[in-house]
Design a protein around this motif. Structure first.
Motif, PDB file in Angstrom:
ATOM      1  N   THR A  88     -22.816 -15.872   4.132  1.00 52.81           N
ATOM      2  CA  THR A  88     -22.600 -14.818   5.123  1.00 52.81           C
ATOM      3  C   THR A  88     -21.177 -14.293   5.069  1.00 52.81           C
ATOM      4  O   THR A  88     -20.935 -13.086   5.138  1.00 52.81           O
ATOM      5  CB  THR A  88     -22.912 -15.351   6.529  1.00 52.81           C
ATOM      6  N   VAL A  89     -20.208 -15.204   4.940  1.00 53.72           N
ATOM      7  CA  VAL A  89     -18.814 -14.781   4.839  1.00 53.72           C
ATOM      8  C   VAL A  89     -18.600 -13.940   3.588  1.00 53.72           C
ATOM      9  O   VAL A  89     -17.909 -12.902   3.625  1.00 53.72           O
ATOM     10  CB  VAL A  89     -17.891 -16.013   4.838  1.00 53.72           C
ATOM     11  N   TRP A  90     -19.177 -14.343   2.469  1.00 50.60           N
ATOM     12  CA  TRP A  90     -19.016 -13.603   1.224  1.00 50.60           C
ATOM     13  C   TRP A  90     -19.619 -12.215   1.331  1.00 50.60           C
ATOM     14  O   TRP A  90     -19.038 -11.229   0.854  1.00 50.60           O
ATOM     15  CB  TRP A  90     -19.641 -14.375   0.082  1.00 50.60           C
ATOM     16  N   SER A  91     -20.804 -12.101   1.953  1.00 50.45           N
ATOM     17  CA  SER A  91     -21.446 -10.798   2.081  1.00 50.45           C
ATOM     18  C   SER A  91     -20.664  -9.867   2.995  1.00 50.45           C
ATOM     19  O   SER A  91     -20.679  -8.651   2.813  1.00 50.45           O
ATOM     20  CB  SER A  91     -22.877 -10.971   2.607  1.00 50.45           C
ATOM     21  N   LYS A  92     -19.966 -10.413   3.981  1.00 47.58           N
ATOM     22  CA  LYS A  92     -19.195  -9.584   4.906  1.00 47.58           C
ATOM     23  C   LYS A  92     -17.839  -9.178   4.338  1.00 47.58           C
ATOM     24  O   LYS A  92     -17.226  -8.217   4.816  1.00 47.58           O
ATOM     25  CB  LYS A  92     -19.007 -10.316   6.239  1.00 47.58           C
ATOM     26  N   THR A  93     -17.338  -9.908   3.367  1.00 51.53           N
ATOM     27  CA  THR A  93     -16.033  -9.588   2.777  1.00 51.53           C
ATOM     28  C   THR A  93     -16.141  -9.015   1.377  1.00 51.53           C
ATOM     29  O   THR A  93     -15.115  -8.757   0.739  1.00 51.53           O
ATOM     30  CB  THR A  93     -15.155 -10.842   2.738  1.00 51.53           C
ATOM     31  N   LEU A  94     -17.361  -8.802   0.880  1.00 52.08           N
ATOM     32  CA  LEU A  94     -17.537  -8.287  -0.473  1.00 52.08           C
ATOM     33  C   LEU A  94     -16.934  -6.898  -0.628  1.00 52.08           C
ATOM     34  O   LEU A  94     -16.446  -6.530  -1.704  1.00 52.08           O
ATOM     35  CB  LEU A  94     -19.031  -8.268  -0.828  1.00 52.08           C
ATOM     36  N   TRP A  95     -16.933  -6.104   0.434  1.00 55.42           N
ATOM     37  CA  TRP A  95     -16.414  -4.742   0.359  1.00 55.42           C
ATOM     38  C   TRP A  95     -14.933  -4.716  -0.025  1.00 55.42           C
ATOM     39  O   TRP A  95     -14.458  -3.739  -0.622  1.00 55.42           O
ATOM     40  CB  TRP A  95     -16.580  -4.050   1.714  1.00 55.42           C
ATOM     41  N   ALA A  96     -14.177  -5.773   0.315  1.00 53.01           N
ATOM     42  CA  ALA A  96     -12.742  -5.776   0.050  1.00 53.01           C
ATOM     43  C   ALA A  96     -12.422  -5.893  -1.437  1.00 53.01           C
ATOM     44  O   ALA A  96     -11.342  -5.460  -1.867  1.00 53.01           O
ATOM     45  CB  ALA A  96     -12.072  -6.921   0.815  1.00 53.01           C
ATOM     46  N   LEU A  97     -13.332  -6.448  -2.237  1.00 52.24           N
ATOM     47  CA  LEU A  97     -13.056  -6.641  -3.665  1.00 52.24           C
ATOM     48  C   LEU A  97     -12.898  -5.319  -4.407  1.00 52.24           C
ATOM     49  O   LEU A  97     -11.873  -5.109  -5.088  1.00 52.24           O
ATOM     50  CB  LEU A  97     -14.142  -7.511  -4.292  1.00 52.24           C
ATOM     51  N   PRO A  98     -13.871  -4.377  -4.336  1.00 46.25           N
ATOM     52  CA  PRO A  98     -13.644  -3.097  -5.034  1.00 46.25           C
ATOM     53  C   PRO A  98     -12.484  -2.297  -4.459  1.00 46.25           C
ATOM     54  O   PRO A  98     -11.797  -1.592  -5.209  1.00 46.25           O
ATOM     55  CB  PRO A  98     -14.978  -2.362  -4.862  1.00 46.25           C
ATOM     56  N   VAL A  99     -12.239  -2.410  -3.148  1.00 51.55           N
ATOM     57  CA  VAL A  99     -11.083  -1.717  -2.568  1.00 51.55           C
ATOM     58  C   VAL A  99      -9.786  -2.267  -3.140  1.00 51.55           C
ATOM     59  O   VAL A  99      -8.873  -1.508  -3.524  1.00 51.55           O
ATOM     60  CB  VAL A  99     -11.099  -1.843  -1.033  1.00 51.55           C
ATOM     61  N   LEU A 100      -9.701  -3.588  -3.233  1.00 54.09           N
ATOM     62  CA  LEU A 100      -8.496  -4.216  -3.764  1.00 54.09           C
ATOM     63  C   LEU A 100      -8.279  -3.850  -5.230  1.00 54.09           C
ATOM     64  O   LEU A 100      -7.157  -3.504  -5.645  1.00 54.09           O
ATOM     65  CB  LEU A 100      -8.605  -5.738  -3.613  1.00 54.09           C
ATOM     66  N   VAL A 101      -9.343  -3.897  -6.031  1.00 49.20           N
ATOM     67  CA  VAL A 101      -9.221  -3.544  -7.451  1.00 49.20           C
ATOM     68  C   VAL A 101      -8.840  -2.075  -7.606  1.00 49.20           C
ATOM     69  O   VAL A 101      -7.994  -1.713  -8.439  1.00 49.20           O
ATOM     70  CB  VAL A 101     -10.534  -3.859  -8.190  1.00 49.20           C
ATOM     71  N   GLY A 102      -9.451  -1.198  -6.805  1.00 51.89           N
ATOM     72  CA  GLY A 102      -9.130   0.216  -6.898  1.00 51.89           C
ATOM     73  C   GLY A 102      -7.702   0.536  -6.518  1.00 51.89           C
ATOM     74  O   GLY A 102      -7.090   1.444  -7.078  1.00 51.89           O
ATOM     75  N   LEU A 103      -7.132  -0.216  -5.566  1.00 56.29           N
ATOM     76  CA  LEU A 103      -5.745   0.021  -5.171  1.00 56.29           C
ATOM     77  C   LEU A 103      -4.750  -0.553  -6.169  1.00 56.29           C
ATOM     78  O   LEU A 103      -3.635  -0.030  -6.315  1.00 56.29           O
ATOM     79  CB  LEU A 103      -5.491  -0.593  -3.785  1.00 56.29           C
ATOM     80  N   VAL A 104      -5.141  -1.615  -6.868  1.00 62.59           N
ATOM     81  CA  VAL A 104      -4.223  -2.281  -7.796  1.00 62.59           C
ATOM     82  C   VAL A 104      -4.198  -1.601  -9.159  1.00 62.59           C
ATOM     83  O   VAL A 104      -3.164  -1.595  -9.842  1.00 62.59           O
ATOM     84  CB  VAL A 104      -4.600  -3.769  -7.926  1.00 62.59           C
ATOM     85  N   LEU A 105      -5.303  -0.983  -9.584  1.00 58.93           N
ATOM     86  CA  LEU A 105      -5.375  -0.390 -10.919  1.00 58.93           C
ATOM     87  C   LEU A 105      -4.277   0.638 -11.190  1.00 58.93           C
ATOM     88  O   LEU A 105      -3.701   0.655 -12.287  1.00 58.93           O
ATOM     89  CB  LEU A 105      -6.755   0.247 -11.133  1.00 58.93           C
TER      90      LEU A 105
END
Length: 370
Positions: free
Chosen positions: A5-22
């Motif tokens: 449940t925690v992973w499904s609720k925080t999954l959105w942060a992964l593409p946001v983080l990668v997109g900001l770091v690229l």
């Protein structure tokens, strides 16, 4: 609350983080790649919000965001978007056909769902696609697709021509933002109107005429985050304020530059006020040193470090260290302020909403607004 449940609720942060770091790397991918990742992550988060407040706003948001990413990729990213007024007949035709298909789909959906908001959004979007078509212009002054006469001279340095003008205040707009504005309007209609609804709609529609109106979108995010911070406080809110402030500041600086550019070009070598014509510009290669930005980075990093010590926030301290380090070590001008926004995304994803522990222990969820 289980690990899944925690992973499904925080999954959105992964593409946001990668997109900001690229964009921080020197050999970064095309601009549409980071933008697409950030939008995809925000849509995942919006999907979670749709479970709490369902309505027509979520399909409109998905449609508008997808259409924006498609148009953004077709136009070549920022280089051929707001910054340069470049278009072609082929691109204009393809964009109009795609816009017509989307408008017809929204119209059919509005008729089936009896939604006046969707119908108005479809009509406004179709009108914007028609009105903001890019002007057709020659793709080259030579070659088999040339529109120019054979004997017409070619200007190899148009920007050094004293009679040339440089437009830095506008360019190719994105009518797809009209659908996103319709999504914000539908979200306001599903509940009560809040200040950020009005500011976001003004920023989205104003961006069709001038890219400086995008600063209103930052203001809308700040206002919406203020309401959310009352329900979910944490270190993410001050990080978000600092990051958005650093992102909006170059927009304001560019607007000031636009007002001063005509006189700067007139006094520059090769301009109307100078008799010397320069046919080439030499650039030096070396470390990127901008003492104004470096001083600002030191001030921001120290402020974040003091805040992290007072609030005992390791995420904020790590954000301050990475932000200052990249600003100091960078060899090309990269937007290091995205590091602060990435820290805000991580801090928000790891902040537990009040009452989450009680709900995971068996306390029933309360309806929104209770």
């Amino acid at each position: 609350m289980g690990t899944r449940t925690v992973w499904s609720k925080t999954l959105w942060a992964l593409p946001v983080l990668v997109g900001l770091v690229l964009p921080l790397w020197e050999d970064e991918p095309p601009s549409e790649v980071p933008v697409s990742l950030v939008i995809a992550g925000l849509l995942l988060k919006a999907r979670q919000a749709h479970a709490e407040r369902p309505g027509a706003w979520f399909p409109l948001l998905v449609t508008g965001s997808t259409a924006f990413v498609l148009a953004f990729a077709l136009s070549g990213g920022w280089a051929a978007g707001w910054w340069l007024s470049i278009g072609s007949t082929y691109f204009g035709l393809v964009r109009f056909l795609i816009g017509l298909a989307i408008a017809l789909g929204l119209g059919a959906w509005a008729w089936r769902a009896r939604s006046y908001t969707v119908a108005g959004t479809a009509a406004a979007y179709l009108a914007a696609v028609w009105y903001f078509q890019p002007l057709s212009m020659p793709v080259a002054a030579f070659g088999w697709m040339s529109y120019a006469p054979i004997n017409e001279p070619i200007d190899e340095a148009p920007l050094l021509n004293p009679g040339a003008t440089l437009d830095v205040t506008g360019g190719l707009p994105y009518p797809e933002l009209v659908i996103v504005a319709g999504a914000v309007l539908a979200h306001a209609g599903s509940g009560r109107v809040r200040p950020w609804h009005v500011v976001a709609i003004a920023g989205l529609l104003g961006s069709l005429w001038h890219y400086g109106a995008a600063a209103l979108l930052g203001a809308a995010v700040v206002v919406a985050a203020y309401d959310l911070n009352a329900r979910r406080p944490g270190a993410w809110y001050p990080l978000l304020l600092v990051g958005i402030g650093q992102v909006v500041w170059p927009v304001v600086d560019r607007l000031v530059l636009a007002s001063q550019l005509p006189s700067m070009l007139a006094d520059a070598p090769g301009g109307p006020n100078d008799m010397v014509v320069i046919y080439g510009v030499s650039t030096g290669v070396g470390p990127w040193v901008d003492y104004d930005e470096l001083f600002l980075a030191i001030v921001v990093a120290v402020g974040l470090a003091v805040w992290s010590w007072r609030r005992n926030s390791p995420i904020m301290l790590l954000t301050a260290v990475v932000y200052l380090g990249l600003t100091w070590l960078r060899t090309t001008p990269v937007p290091t302020e995205l590091v602060v926004l990435a820290g805000a995304a991580v801090a928000f994803a790891t902040t537990t909403a009040p009452g989450a522990a009680g709900r995971s222990a068996g306390t029933p969820d309360l309806p929104p607004g209770r």
